[in-house]
Design a protein around this motif. Structure first.
Motif, PDB file in Angstrom:
ATOM      1  N   TRP A  78       2.263 -81.430  -6.527  1.00  0.00           N
ATOM      2  CA  TRP A  78       2.418 -80.780  -7.827  1.00  0.00           C
ATOM      3  C   TRP A  78       3.321 -79.545  -7.713  1.00  0.00           C
ATOM      4  N   MET A  79       3.101 -78.753  -6.664  1.00  0.00           N
ATOM      5  CA  MET A  79       3.919 -77.536  -6.483  1.00  0.00           C
ATOM      6  C   MET A  79       5.370 -77.914  -6.251  1.00  0.00           C
ATOM      7  N   SER A  80       5.568 -78.984  -5.487  1.00  0.00           N
ATOM      8  CA  SER A  80       6.928 -79.424  -5.212  1.00  0.00           C
ATOM      9  C   SER A  80       7.620 -79.855  -6.517  1.00  0.00           C
ATOM     10  N   GLU A  81       6.880 -80.618  -7.330  1.00  0.00           N
ATOM     11  CA  GLU A  81       7.451 -81.102  -8.601  1.00  0.00           C
ATOM     12  C   GLU A  81       7.746 -79.957  -9.567  1.00  0.00           C
ATOM     13  N   HIS A  82       6.973 -78.878  -9.483  1.00  0.00           N
ATOM     14  CA  HIS A  82       7.142 -77.773 -10.419  1.00  0.00           C
ATOM     15  C   HIS A  82       7.960 -76.639  -9.827  1.00  0.00           C
ATOM     16  N   GLY A  83       8.624 -76.917  -8.736  1.00  0.00           N
ATOM     17  CA  GLY A  83       9.591 -75.965  -8.178  1.00  0.00           C
ATOM     18  C   GLY A  83       8.993 -74.678  -7.660  1.00  0.00           C
ATOM     19  N   VAL A  84       7.782 -74.737  -7.128  1.00  0.00           N
ATOM     20  CA  VAL A  84       7.191 -73.526  -6.541  1.00  0.00           C
ATOM     21  C   VAL A  84       7.935 -73.221  -5.235  1.00  0.00           C
ATOM     22  N   ALA A  85       8.271 -71.975  -5.042  1.00  0.00           N
ATOM     23  CA  ALA A  85       9.057 -71.578  -3.871  1.00  0.00           C
ATOM     24  C   ALA A  85       8.303 -71.906  -2.579  1.00  0.00           C
ATOM     25  N   PRO A  86       9.026 -72.284  -1.501  1.00  0.00           N
ATOM     26  CA  PRO A  86       8.365 -72.704  -0.254  1.00  0.00           C
ATOM     27  C   PRO A  86       7.370 -71.676   0.290  1.00  0.00           C
ATOM     28  N   ARG A  87       7.720 -70.399   0.214  1.00  0.00           N
ATOM     29  CA  ARG A  87       6.797 -69.399   0.754  1.00  0.00           C
ATOM     30  C   ARG A  87       5.494 -69.382  -0.069  1.00  0.00           C
ATOM     31  N   GLU A  88       5.682 -69.434  -1.380  1.00  0.00           N
ATOM     32  CA  GLU A  88       4.513 -69.481  -2.269  1.00  0.00           C
ATOM     33  C   GLU A  88       3.688 -70.750  -2.007  1.00  0.00           C
ATOM     34  N   ARG A  89       4.421 -71.822  -1.761  1.00  0.00           N
ATOM     35  CA  ARG A  89       3.753 -73.103  -1.517  1.00  0.00           C
ATOM     36  C   ARG A  89       2.835 -73.002  -0.289  1.00  0.00           C
ATOM     37  N   ALA A  90       3.337 -72.357   0.750  1.00  0.00           N
ATOM     38  CA  ALA A  90       2.536 -72.217   1.978  1.00  0.00           C
ATOM     39  C   ALA A  90       1.272 -71.392   1.692  1.00  0.00           C
ATOM     40  N   ARG A  91       1.480 -70.330   0.909  1.00  0.00           N
ATOM     41  CA  ARG A  91       0.332 -69.468   0.592  1.00  0.00           C
ATOM     42  C   ARG A  91      -0.718 -70.238  -0.210  1.00  0.00           C
ATOM     43  N   TRP A  92      -0.223 -70.995  -1.211  1.00  0.00           N
ATOM     44  CA  TRP A  92      -1.156 -71.718  -2.074  1.00  0.00           C
ATOM     45  C   TRP A  92      -1.798 -72.903  -1.349  1.00  0.00           C
ATOM     46  N   THR A  93      -1.128 -73.428  -0.332  1.00  0.00           N
ATOM     47  CA  THR A  93      -1.727 -74.543   0.417  1.00  0.00           C
ATOM     48  C   THR A  93      -3.004 -74.076   1.115  1.00  0.00           C
ATOM     49  N   ALA A  94      -2.909 -72.897   1.700  1.00  0.00           N
ATOM     50  CA  ALA A  94      -4.106 -72.353   2.371  1.00  0.00           C
ATOM     51  C   ALA A  94      -5.210 -72.121   1.337  1.00  0.00           C
ATOM     52  N   ARG A  95      -4.814 -71.569   0.169  1.00  0.00           N
ATOM     53  CA  ARG A  95      -5.817 -71.338  -0.886  1.00  0.00           C
ATOM     54  C   ARG A  95      -6.401 -72.665  -1.375  1.00  0.00           C
ATOM     55  N   SER A  96      -5.530 -73.663  -1.473  1.00  0.00           N
ATOM     56  CA  SER A  96      -5.964 -74.967  -1.950  1.00  0.00           C
ATOM     57  C   SER A  96      -7.017 -75.547  -1.007  1.00  0.00           C
ATOM     58  N   LEU A  97      -6.759 -75.429   0.286  1.00  0.00           N
ATOM     59  CA  LEU A  97      -7.715 -75.943   1.279  1.00  0.00           C
ATOM     60  C   LEU A  97      -9.054 -75.220   1.141  1.00  0.00           C
ATOM     61  N   ALA A  98      -8.978 -73.896   1.006  1.00  0.00           N
ATOM     62  CA  ALA A  98     -10.217 -73.117   0.864  1.00  0.00           C
ATOM     63  C   ALA A  98     -10.927 -73.481  -0.439  1.00  0.00           C
ATOM     64  N   HIS A  99     -10.141 -73.651  -1.506  1.00  0.00           N
ATOM     65  CA  HIS A  99     -10.715 -73.948  -2.819  1.00  0.00           C
ATOM     66  C   HIS A  99     -11.457 -75.285  -2.812  1.00  0.00           C
ATOM     67  N   HIS A 100     -10.785 -76.325  -2.366  1.00  0.00           N
ATOM     68  CA  HIS A 100     -11.397 -77.660  -2.424  1.00  0.00           C
ATOM     69  C   HIS A 100     -12.549 -77.795  -1.430  1.00  0.00           C
ATOM     70  N   SER A 101     -12.387 -77.170  -0.247  1.00  0.00           N
ATOM     71  CA  SER A 101     -13.503 -77.219   0.718  1.00  0.00           C
ATOM     72  C   SER A 101     -14.696 -76.465   0.155  1.00  0.00           C
ATOM     73  N   GLY A 102     -14.405 -75.320  -0.445  1.00  0.00           N
ATOM     74  CA  GLY A 102     -15.484 -74.514  -1.017  1.00  0.00           C
ATOM     75  C   GLY A 102     -16.230 -75.272  -2.086  1.00  0.00           C
ATOM     76  N   ARG A 103     -15.494 -76.007  -2.908  1.00  0.00           N
ATOM     77  CA  ARG A 103     -16.152 -76.789  -3.957  1.00  0.00           C
ATOM     78  C   ARG A 103     -17.054 -77.856  -3.353  1.00  0.00           C
ATOM     79  N   ARG A 104     -16.537 -78.543  -2.333  1.00  0.00           N
ATOM     80  CA  ARG A 104     -17.316 -79.623  -1.720  1.00  0.00           C
ATOM     81  C   ARG A 104     -18.583 -79.103  -1.044  1.00  0.00           C
ATOM     82  N   ILE A 105     -18.537 -77.836  -0.650  1.00  0.00           N
ATOM     83  CA  ILE A 105     -19.732 -77.257  -0.010  1.00  0.00           C
ATOM     84  C   ILE A 105     -20.678 -76.700  -1.080  1.00  0.00           C
ATOM     85  N   ALA A 106     -20.099 -75.970  -2.047  1.00  0.00           N
ATOM     86  CA  ALA A 106     -20.943 -75.275  -3.026  1.00  0.00           C
ATOM     87  C   ALA A 106     -21.629 -76.237  -3.991  1.00  0.00           C
TER      88      ALA A 106
END
Lengths: 91, 738
Positions: free
Chosen positions: B246-274
């Protein structure tokens, strides 16, 4: 011949039918016993999955599951090869 | 033109409220009502200056359903729109809603997409976009009818007044909109998804806050719909991959993409645990529950059971709603969602909340009602000689269970032995109180084996896989009614452990329990006394069996027997155990003989007594056998059928005191190994004192007791139960042949 006999001798026909019922009853019990044993064994095996609410069939239907399985297979194949080579080298 | 009222419930919503009201003025509804439930920020001032009418309520009065009903009653528009305080309508929003209600004559509600704000995280933005795109793949409005998704979200929804008046929001802790959506379709209304009726809305929290929010949402979902989220971590990588795409399709800058990937992992893992933890919040300590909750909520809403009853959203629909809500981050406008006793309305005749039939969830004792309505399912025709078949197909139906249940122990001790004799057995758990709701069959089976006896039989929850039986055995009174409805049975038998109506005061339970003895089932009672009660009081046909003792466990242990110890089974939570009288007796004994050591066991909570004692709590069978071997006198009372405990005491050589005039005489006789005394504290104390004082009497009782119970084995109990089962089949054969 049996039909003729049954017309002539209702008692023996009754006996024959009773024996047939008894045989079917035994068969039913046997089938049920085997089915119960199979279900119980499956429940025994699946205990930890069930305890953690993991439905492997549903899991393997998810996108990426096939690829993940293929990857696992590949990793295991590499492991097997490694062990084989190690055995050859050690003998 | 159709008149439109817009309702916005608010609590501390100053951040977006001004923007929202500006957008509404642009859209031009006829009326804007802001309902404030105790804001401490500038929300009320913004509402007043923004041209809205303000209705202020106490925070404690807030309820997602009831407050919206109150607001709808206070407005006049033919259409009533609901927005949350952080949902800003996009241009064309109101026109889209007006159009939606022209698409079908029975449109009861409409809703539009939730669009991400500029600063919304990619995870939430993607989920929102994908979720709403699925409703209208070609971008046109869609009319949804019965059978379509019931999704409806009060973040952004519009209702026809006629439809709302007919259905009204339920007073539930969560998901009043989902319930409304399901009700609406069930009543032949339609709803419309209109892509043009969008609002800017998204919740963004840090990973930890998201986890706490999911904890709250899944806890609420469990309370309202019963949905239990399984623990599954494996889909996380796929979701992170989707975010990356989705980030790639919406032109999110690579640096931002890396930052959000880490957040994405934390977000989805957190949901699966909580989410699974939230589903099981009731098992957590209160302080931990409060700590994990973003709302700081320690308890479920009062009357959660009533909420569950009211929520007609079934299990699958509930799960769907969960997925939706978590994807949307649907706003909780106020943290004051806990149930309140008094309904809103402000005087006059109080109005009740509309409660629909339970969709997909069954009420307790439904089977009893079905038996009354439809009658008993006929038995199969008898087969001559069926009572003498070497192997019987036996299906035992159990009520819900807990570790330590004596009744279940009796039943499963016998069942294991029936299995060893070649009978083909299965176990069916009738989960009448939904105690085992989150446990699958394999777990139930494992627990039965762990708690009671190593059964080989398969275990089923409910009767979906019912396969018939020579004998279906009902065990607790609740299991009789489902047993009466089961088909493909040759006979039905009732193994009666106790006279269960005596467990209840005047109540439905008492009446239903009494009725079970009049349903024509052949009974096998756990004592001659109980058998006679069934025959004489209820006219039932009945046999009896004697409870067995596990002699490998309950035997005299090599420990010196003390001369000063009274051990008492003090199970306070079981009224038939006559605890208050026994405690009076022990107080009297203590006053007479302060040197006597008193030991209480059977309950984890120490009792408040007028005498000193040693508290042991719940004790394992092996530990009990040592205690019985060391103590001087045992005390165990039952106001109904006697239990195993006196026999187990006797098996360890411990003389004991039981109640006279109830059931013990039917097993032990009037001058047998047990000292019997009436329900009188003084007389009970006399009996205890007599045994303490007289070593010869103790020795005689001890020898007689060991000798008496030697023949009371589970093998013998199984003989008697098996004979009872065959007796039932013979009775059936005799009835059928007539």
């Amino acid at each position: 011949m049996a039909e003729v006999e049954s017309v002539q001798d209702p008692d023996s026909e009754l006996e024959r039918l009773r024996a047939r019922v008894a045989a079917l009853e035994d068969e039913l019990v046997e089938v049920q016993a085997r089915a119960n044993a199979a279900v119980a064994a499956a429940q025994e095996r699946a205990y930890w999955l069930e305890r953690w609410h993991i439905d492997l069939n549903a899991l393997m239907r998810k996108p990426g599951a096939k690829q993940f399985r293929a990857l696992l297979r590949a990793v295991r194949a590499v492991g097997r090869q490694g062990r084989r080579i190690k055995r050859r080298l050690s003998t | 033109m159709t008149s439109v009222s817009v309702v916005v419930p608010v609590k501390d919503g100053a951040r977006h409220l001004g923007e929202l009201l500006d957008a509404l003025r642009r859209e031009g509804p006829d009326e804007i009502l802001v309902v404030d439930s105790g804001s401490r920020d500038d929300s009320t001032a913004i509402a007043r200056t923004g041209g809205a009418r303000l209705l202020e309520i106490e925070p404690a009065q807030f309820g997602h359903g009831r407050t919206r009903n109150l607001a709808a009653e206070s407005t006049t528009g033919e259409l009533i729109c609901f927005l949350t305080q952080d949902a800003t309508p996009v241009p064309g929003w109101l026109a889209a809603y007006r159009e939606a209600f022209t698409l079908d004559p029975r449109v009861g509600a409409a809703y539009g997409p939730h669009l991400p704000r500029a600063d919304t995280s990619p995870m939430i933005a993607r989920e929102l976009s994908e979720f709403f795109a699925s409703f209208a793949p070609d971008g046109s409005p869609v009319v949804q009818r019965a059978g379509d998704p019931s999704f409806l979200s009060n973040v952004n929804a519009c209702y026809a007044r006629a439809c709302w008046e007919e259905i009204r929001f339920r007073d539930v802790g969560y998901a009043e909109d989902q319930a409304f959506g399901a009700d609406l379709l069930a009543r032949a209304w339609t709803k419309v998804y209109h892509p043009g009726a969008g609002v800017l809305h998204a919740h963004d929290y840090g990973p930890l806050e998201f986890m706490r929010r999911y904890f709250d949402e899944y806890r609420g979902l469990r309370e309202t719909t019963g949905h239990v989220e399984p623990l599954r971590l494996r889909g996380v990588i796929g979701l992170v991959g989707a975010d990356l795409r989705w980030m790639s399709e919406h032109g999110v800058a690579p640096r931002e993409r890396a930052r959000w990937t880490a957040r994405s992992l934390a977000h989805h893992s957190g949901r699966r645990i909580a989410a699974p933890i939230g589903s099981r919040a009731d098992r957590l300590p209160r302080t931990l529950r409060r700590g994990l909750s973003l709302e700081g909520r320690a308890d479920g809403p009062a009357g959660a059971r009533a909420d569950a009853a009211a929520a007609a959203v079934g299990g699958a629909a509930g799960a769907g709603a969960a997925a939706t809500e978590e994807a949307l981050g649907v706003a909780v406008a106020s943290a004051g969602a806990d149930a309140v006793d008094d309904a809103l309305g402000g005087g006059g005749v109080p109005r009740g909340t509309h409660v629909d039939p339970w969709g997909g969830r069954k009420e307790d004792y439904m089977e009893a009602a079905l038996v009354r309505e439809r009658g008993v399912t006929p038995l199969l025709d008898a087969v001559p000689g069926m009572a003498d078949h070497e192997r019987l197909r036996i299906a035992m139906i159990l009520p819900p269970f807990r570790r330590g249940s004596g009744g279940h122990n009796t039943l499963l001790q016998i069942l294991t032995r029936l299995e060893r004799r070649g009978h083909v057995c299965s176990v069916w758990v009738h989960d009448v109180m939904r105690m085992h709701q989150s446990e699958w069959n394999g777990v139930l089976r494992w627990n039965l084996r762990e708690f009671f006896a190593p059964i080989a039989a398969p275990v089923y929850k409910g009767f979906d896989a019912w396969q018939g039986a020579d004998v279906a055995i009902a065990t607790g009174w609740q299991t009789v009614y489902p047993a009466l409805l089961l088909d493909q049975c040759r006979a039905r038998v009732y193994v009666v452990n106790d006279h269960e109506p005596d467990f209840y005061p005047a109540s439905v339970e008492r009446v239903l329990a009494e009725e079970t003895y009049r349903q024509g089932l052949h009974s096998i009672a756990a004592s001659p006394w109980l058998r006679d009660v069934l025959i004489e009081r209820y006219g039932a046909s009945a046999d009896a069996f004697r409870l067995g003792v596990e002699h490998e466990v309950y035997r005299p242990r090599p420990v010196r027997r003390r001369q000063d110890t009274v051990i008492y089974y003090a199970r306070q939570g079981t009224p038939r155990r006559a605890v208050p009288t026994a405690l009076h007796a022990l107080r009297t004994l203590h006053e007479r003989r302060p040197d006597v050591r008193i030991v209480l066991f059977g309950d984890n909570t120490p009792l408040e007594t007028a005498f000193p004692y040693e508290h042991l709590g719940v004790v394992s069978p092996t530990e009990l056998s040592w205690l019985y071997s060391e103590a001087t006198v045992g005390l165990c009372l039952s106001l109904t059928n006697f239990s195993l405990m006196p026999k187990e005491m006797l098996a360890c050589g411990l003389p004991c005191v039981e109640l006279a005039g109830v059931s013990a005489e039917s097993i032990f006789g009037t001058d047998g190994p047990i000292e019997l005394a009436p329900l009188d504290p003084g007389v009970l104390a006399d009996a205890l004192e007599r045994l303490l004082d007289d070593p010869q009497l103790r020795a005689r009782r001890s020898c007689e007791g060991i000798e008496f119970v030697a023949s009371h084995t589970w093998e013998h109990a199984t003989d008697e139960v098996e004979a009872g089962l065959r007796h039932a089949l013979r009775l059936r054969e005799a009835t059928w042949s007539r």
